[in-house]
Design a protein around this motif. Structure first.
Motif, mmCIF file in Angstrom:
data_model
loop_
_atom_site.group_PDB
_atom_site.id
_atom_site.type_symbol
_atom_site.label_atom_id
_atom_site.label_comp_id
_atom_site.label_asym_id
_atom_site.label_seq_id
_atom_site.Cartn_x
_atom_site.Cartn_y
_atom_site.Cartn_z
ATOM 1 N N VAL A 79 37.258 39.863 38.603
ATOM 2 C CA VAL A 79 37.686 41.003 39.429
ATOM 3 C C VAL A 79 38.240 40.535 40.765
ATOM 4 O O VAL A 79 39.341 40.911 41.180
ATOM 5 C CB VAL A 79 36.510 41.985 39.645
ATOM 6 C CG1 VAL A 79 36.850 42.998 40.735
ATOM 7 C CG2 VAL A 79 36.162 42.699 38.349
ATOM 8 N N VAL A 80 37.482 39.691 41.466
ATOM 9 C CA VAL A 80 37.901 39.307 42.821
ATOM 10 C C VAL A 80 39.043 38.298 42.801
ATOM 11 O O VAL A 80 39.872 38.279 43.718
ATOM 12 C CB VAL A 80 36.704 38.783 43.643
ATOM 13 C CG1 VAL A 80 35.751 39.913 43.976
ATOM 14 C CG2 VAL A 80 35.967 37.660 42.933
ATOM 15 N N PHE A 81 39.124 37.460 41.775
ATOM 16 C CA PHE A 81 40.249 36.524 41.696
ATOM 17 C C PHE A 81 41.562 37.263 41.459
ATOM 18 O O PHE A 81 42.595 36.935 42.057
ATOM 19 C CB PHE A 81 40.007 35.487 40.604
ATOM 20 C CG PHE A 81 39.113 34.349 41.014
ATOM 21 C CD1 PHE A 81 39.257 33.737 42.256
ATOM 22 C CD2 PHE A 81 38.111 33.886 40.170
ATOM 23 C CE1 PHE A 81 38.426 32.696 42.652
ATOM 24 C CE2 PHE A 81 37.281 32.846 40.549
ATOM 25 C CZ PHE A 81 37.439 32.244 41.793
ATOM 26 N N VAL A 82 41.542 38.260 40.575
ATOM 27 C CA VAL A 82 42.745 39.069 40.347
ATOM 28 C C VAL A 82 43.126 39.805 41.626
ATOM 29 O O VAL A 82 44.303 39.866 42.009
ATOM 30 C CB VAL A 82 42.523 40.064 39.186
ATOM 31 C CG1 VAL A 82 43.675 41.077 39.107
ATOM 32 C CG2 VAL A 82 42.395 39.320 37.863
ATOM 33 N N ALA A 83 42.132 40.364 42.307
ATOM 34 C CA ALA A 83 42.389 41.070 43.563
ATOM 35 C C ALA A 83 42.955 40.127 44.621
ATOM 36 O O ALA A 83 43.821 40.516 45.417
ATOM 37 C CB ALA A 83 41.105 41.727 44.075
ATOM 38 N N ALA A 84 42.480 38.879 44.647
ATOM 39 C CA ALA A 84 42.990 37.909 45.614
ATOM 40 C C ALA A 84 44.485 37.672 45.418
ATOM 41 O O ALA A 84 45.248 37.597 46.389
ATOM 42 C CB ALA A 84 42.227 36.589 45.483
ATOM 43 N N PHE B 245 44.660 48.154 37.366
ATOM 44 C CA PHE B 245 44.712 48.296 35.908
ATOM 45 C C PHE B 245 43.859 47.228 35.236
ATOM 46 O O PHE B 245 43.287 47.451 34.166
ATOM 47 C CB PHE B 245 46.160 48.191 35.423
ATOM 48 C CG PHE B 245 46.343 48.529 33.970
ATOM 49 C CD1 PHE B 245 46.485 49.846 33.566
ATOM 50 C CD2 PHE B 245 46.378 47.533 33.005
ATOM 51 C CE1 PHE B 245 46.653 50.165 32.221
ATOM 52 C CE2 PHE B 245 46.548 47.841 31.663
ATOM 53 C CZ PHE B 245 46.685 49.166 31.278
ATOM 54 N N ILE B 246 43.774 46.050 35.871
ATOM 55 C CA ILE B 246 42.969 44.961 35.324
ATOM 56 C C ILE B 246 41.530 45.031 35.820
ATOM 57 O O ILE B 246 40.576 44.875 35.042
ATOM 58 C CB ILE B 246 43.579 43.595 35.699
ATOM 59 C CG1 ILE B 246 44.988 43.462 35.117
ATOM 60 C CG2 ILE B 246 42.692 42.449 35.214
ATOM 61 C CD1 ILE B 246 45.748 42.246 35.614
ATOM 62 N N THR B 247 41.355 45.272 37.114
ATOM 63 C CA THR B 247 40.018 45.116 37.710
ATOM 64 C C THR B 247 39.100 46.324 37.548
ATOM 65 O O THR B 247 37.884 46.146 37.403
ATOM 66 C CB THR B 247 40.136 44.777 39.207
ATOM 67 O OG1 THR B 247 40.852 45.816 39.892
ATOM 68 C CG2 THR B 247 40.866 43.449 39.399
#
Length: 290
Positions: A70-75, A117-119
């Motif tokens: 979650v946080v890597f995609v958000a980064a 959409f991913i997280t």
């Protein structure tokens, strides 16, 4: 020797003109700085979650990996927005006299919706697996979540008042998700013990409160053009920081003494897989004979 301070020139390098249109309502270097700061916080949290995962057996790392994802995609999404990329200029429905939001075209960051959409399904997966919800229900809630995200994106890209129709669809989807979190999933979590219920209620309550605020942020920024893009960056950034790194920290802390097998997540490691163990024994036996 003078200390040279490197300035953030992302706005200069990556201008506000995209697809032949220029966004005259866009972030400044302050908004870019804030996006980069949230990017750094997301990445740091991700490495922390991965580090904590290695303190667990492999079969007990599911929630660590989901939360780190979650946080890597958000980064990546926040790096993109900080670089003044991943947006398209959209003509605003409401022209404002305030200098900070005066103009014709506003930057709409579609990369934010790709992130969500991913997280957001992963966040729901964290919560609903914690509650031990059955897979058909989990799949359905995730589908409803995707409807919420997609309608929000379409509404943000629409220039006419029809955008509020998509906003309404998204809000209806959110109402259903909130119902699942505050009622059905909460009751389901109770059956697995006080520690499971406590972990779910703590993280589920945080998610519920924060997700209700996202439509407010949408209405003030992409929808109503009320607040400036820099303020939009702060509003969404604070929500995402609380909804992802802080949520993840609370979830992993809540799961510290919970065996995933209690939640119906019986995950076999290859060291304990009888079939593989049997094959290894057979190979070893053959080697001894030879």
């Amino acid at each position: 020797m003078e200390l040279v301070v490197r300035e953030n020139n992302a706005i200069v390098v990556n201008g506000n003109t995209v697809n032949g249109r220029t966004a005259d309502i866009a972030i400044t270097s302050h908004g870019s700085d804030f996006y980069f700061a949230i990017c750094a916080a997301m990445a740091f949290a991700g490495f922390c979650f991965i580090g904590l995962a290695f303190r667990k057996e492999r079969r007990e790392r599911l929630f660590h990996y989901i939360t780190a994802a979650v946080v890597f995609v958000a980064a990546i999404a926040y790096f993109t927005m900080g670089a003044n990329l991943g947006f398209t200029p959209i003509e605003v429905e409401y022209s404002r006299s305030n200098a900070k939001v005066a103009g014709t075209f506003r930057s709409i960051y579609y990369v934010r919706y790709i992130d969500w959409f991913i997280t957001t399904p992963l966040l729901l997966l964290d919560l609903l697996l914690t509650a031990g919800m059955p897979w058909p229900t989990i799949s359905w809630v995730i589908l409803v979540d995707w409807i919420m995200i997609i309608t929000g994106l379409i509404g943000a890209l629409v220039t006419s008042s029809y955008k509020w129709g998509y906003f309404a669809f998204g809000c209806l989807a959110l109402v259903y998700i909130v119902y699942q979190l505050v009622w059905e999933a909460r009751l389901h979590a109770r059956a697995y013990g006080r520690d499971v219920e406590r972990s779910f209620v703590m993280c589920g309550s945080l998610t519920t409160i924060l997700w209700i605020l996202y439509p407010v942020a949408w209405g003030l920024s992409e929808g109503g053009n009320v607040i400036a893009p820099d303020s939009e960056a702060v509003f969404y950034g604070v929500l995402d920081f609380l909804a992802k790194p802080i949520f993840g920290a609370l979830l992993i802390w809540g799961h510290r003494d919970i065996d995933p097998a209690r939640l119906g997540l019986v995950i076999k490691d290859y060291d304990g897989d009888a079939l593989i163990h049997e094959k290894r024994t057979s190979v070893s036996h053959i080697s001894d004979i030879n």
